[in-house]
Each structure stands twice: as C-alpha cells, then as structure tokens.
Design an enzyme around this catalytic site. Structure first.
Site, mmCIF file in Angstrom:
data_model
loop_
_atom_site.group_PDB
_atom_site.id
_atom_site.type_symbol
_atom_site.label_atom_id
_atom_site.label_comp_id
_atom_site.label_asym_id
_atom_site.label_seq_id
_atom_site.Cartn_x
_atom_site.Cartn_y
_atom_site.Cartn_z
ATOM 1 N N HIS A 61 42.643 4.613 -41.840
ATOM 2 C CA HIS A 61 43.004 4.830 -40.590
ATOM 3 C C HIS A 61 43.412 6.089 -40.219
ATOM 4 O O HIS A 61 43.060 6.521 -38.972
ATOM 5 C CB HIS A 61 44.641 3.896 -40.486
ATOM 6 C CG HIS A 61 44.079 2.594 -39.890
ATOM 7 N ND1 HIS A 61 44.943 1.597 -39.289
ATOM 8 C CD2 HIS A 61 43.387 1.546 -40.848
ATOM 9 C CE1 HIS A 61 44.426 0.578 -39.438
ATOM 10 N NE2 HIS A 61 43.436 0.396 -40.280
ATOM 11 N N VAL A 65 40.065 8.558 -37.388
ATOM 12 C CA VAL A 65 40.388 8.923 -36.053
ATOM 13 C C VAL A 65 40.606 10.279 -36.004
ATOM 14 O O VAL A 65 41.691 10.849 -36.812
ATOM 15 C CB VAL A 65 41.695 8.300 -35.711
ATOM 16 C CG1 VAL A 65 42.211 8.822 -34.352
ATOM 17 C CG2 VAL A 65 41.552 6.809 -35.463
ATOM 18 N N ASP A 230 41.461 -11.070 -51.366
ATOM 19 C CA ASP A 230 40.959 -11.410 -52.652
ATOM 20 C C ASP A 230 41.875 -12.660 -53.300
ATOM 21 O O ASP A 230 42.799 -12.380 -53.870
ATOM 22 C CB ASP A 230 40.657 -10.213 -53.442
ATOM 23 C CG ASP A 230 40.101 -10.570 -55.025
ATOM 24 O OD1 ASP A 230 40.044 -11.749 -55.208
ATOM 25 O OD2 ASP A 230 39.788 -9.524 -55.640
#
Length: 310
Positions: A61, A65, A230
């Site tokens: 993240h 950005v 998962d």
C-alpha cells in the site's frame, strides 16, 4: 502487451533506482541496522505470526501510492493512512518500535521507508518464505494525502490488476507472484460475501467457487469478520495459495480469476507446480516493487519519527 510507457519505466527508471539503492547501504553509517530490524520483527512474529501479512500489506500500500517513501505512516486528518483502503493496515506500532531503537543507535540515519522494506523481508522469511537481500537507501517522502490513494478492491478484473503492476514497470510474472502474498493473507468477509450468498444477484453462490469452500466460509464468517485467503496453509508462505486457486478455492474474486484468465493461468500453473520457482519469482518482484518511485540521494528526508515530517 506491455504499454510503451511501461517499457520506458522498466528500462530507464528501474536501473536508475537500483543504481542509487544498494545492498548494505547502512554497512558503514549504521552497521547494526538490519540486525535491529530483524530482531524486533522476530519478537513480534513470536507473539503474532499474522505480522507477515500485515507488513506485506503495508509495504504494498505504501509503494503503490507515491512510491516506497513511507508516506503511509504519516498521521494526520487527511493523510494516506486515513483513506478507506488503508483502514485495515496495521503494525504501525512495530515500525515505531524499530525506529526508536534505530534512532538511539544511529540518529537520523535509517529511513522509515527502508524500515518497512526490511521488516517485510524479514517477516516473509519467518513465515517460511524466501530469505533474500534487498537494496536499501530509500528516503522518506514529504507528502501524504488521502486523495492520492486509489487502490482497487478484490473484484477488479485480472487485466486491471495486472495493469497496476505493468504501469509500475513490472510484468505478469511479478504481478501474479506479488498477489501470491495472499498465501498468508486474510480478507474481510464483506469483500467476498456475495460470492458465498448472492453472486451478482442470482440468489446463489458464485459457481466458480468450490461448494465445500462456500460452506466453510459461511461458517467462518458467521463467527468472524475475516477469513484466510489460503485455506490450506494460512500462516505459511508457500505456493499452496496457487494450488488452491486451481481447485476453485480462491476466496477473492480476482484471485480465483487468475487461475482461468488467459493472461495469468499459465503463470498460476507454474507457481502451483514449483514452490521454489514461485519463491524465486517473488523475490525478483519484491526487489522491483521496492524500487518503485523511490527517493534517494538528497531527495526527501530521513524522518526522526515515522509518523510525522521533520
């Protein structure tokens, strides 16, 4: 096909970034830096092994950005941290703890951007993933705005997801490998609830999901807000995630589509069949991602506190 602009990024921006970043950047200025990071991450992992997923999410993240500049760490009413997609990012306290020890040992030397990168690397190894060297020398950004955060949700198309990576100079092998970090991830039930209840208004579950998984996720989400992405080895960094996708056991819609889309299904098959190959490709992709739009040299700053600009 990769766009021409992406090729320019791949062949020109990455070599420049890698030339300014280097393995062992702090070997003279703060020789104990990587050991300090590794020890504190190991301590945290011993308490909560989901720290691996948390740090991977933080690293992704941040890098997607404004590049890998620790802009995500800044506190403030309108900082990146406050944007919707970053609401589930955590382990800021661990970064603070690492930074405090580094400042005590080597004041104003190790960047917050490098702390995120190194801590993520170390957490992956602790979860059974690859151990690898990573170039350092990033500097911290001077801008953090929530309006800059435009990260996609789990219903994005495969083409859309892959383009996010190719626009940053990576390729389809990198994209699928990095999405493979979901092998230790968790997803909010609200992000896939339609797949297990009322897919696209049909009143039935998504036919692309294994019915046994539908039942299991319904039970999980009745008692918890999240579920493992998962379902085989949720705390182990391995290629089981890809094996699950080939059995129609992907939790997020975009994950499952990787196994059937013409652009990615062959890559999923290769990763599913060879754990060592997946891990090698993951390391290559992490090194590429870690060099995206980095600040080096005299750009940016070395924050004394990761939560605020100097």
């Amino acid at each position: 096909m990769m766009k021409f602009s992406s090729l320019l990024v791949l062949f020109f921006v990455f070599p420049i970034a890698f030339a300014q970043l280097r393995v062992g950047f702090y070997s003279q200025s703060c020789p104990q830096a990587e050991t300090i990071v590794r020890n504190l991450v190991r301590q945290r992992f011993g308490v909560d092994p989901t720290v691996t997923a948390a740090l991977l999410r933080m690293h992704f993240h941040d890098c997607f950005v404004r590049g890998c500049d620790a802009s995500l760490l800044i506190d403030g009413a309108n900082s990146e941290k406050t944007a919707g997609p970053n609401g589930s990012v955590r382990e800021f306290a661990l970064i603070d703890q690492i930074k405090a020890q580094l400042e005590a040992a080597c004041p104003s030397t190790v960047s917050c951007a490098d702390i995120i990168t190194l801590a993520t690397r170390d957490s992956v190894a602790l979860a059974g993933g690859p151990s690898y060297s990573i170039p350092t020398g990033r500097r911290d950004g001077l801008v953090s705005n929530d309006v800059d955060v435009a990260l996609p949700g789990p219903t994005i198309s495969v083409a859309g997801a892959v383009s996010l990576f190719t626009d940053k100079g990576m390729n389809v092998f990198d994209a699928v490998a990095l999405i493979g970090a979901h092998t230790v991830g968790k997803g909010n039930c609200g992000l896939f609830n339609d797949r297990i209840t009322n897919f696209q208004g049909t009143g039935r579950p998504d036919p692309a999901m294994d019915p046994a998984l539908v039942s299991s996720l319904r039970n999980t989400c009745a008692n918890s807000a999240t579920a493992a992405l998962d379902q085989s080895t949720p705390l182990r960094f391995d290629n089981q995630f890809f094996k699950q996708l080939r059995k129609k056991r992907g939790v997020f819609q975009v994950d499952q589509r990787l196994a059937t889309d013409r652009q990615t299904r062959g890559v999923v098959a290769r990763y599913a069949s060879n754990n060592a190959y997946f891990k090698r490709q993951f390391v290559r992709a992490m090194r590429k991602m870690g060099a995206v739009d980095v600040l080096t040299g005299g750009a940016g700053q070395i924050r004394r506190n990761c939560r605020r600009f100097n």
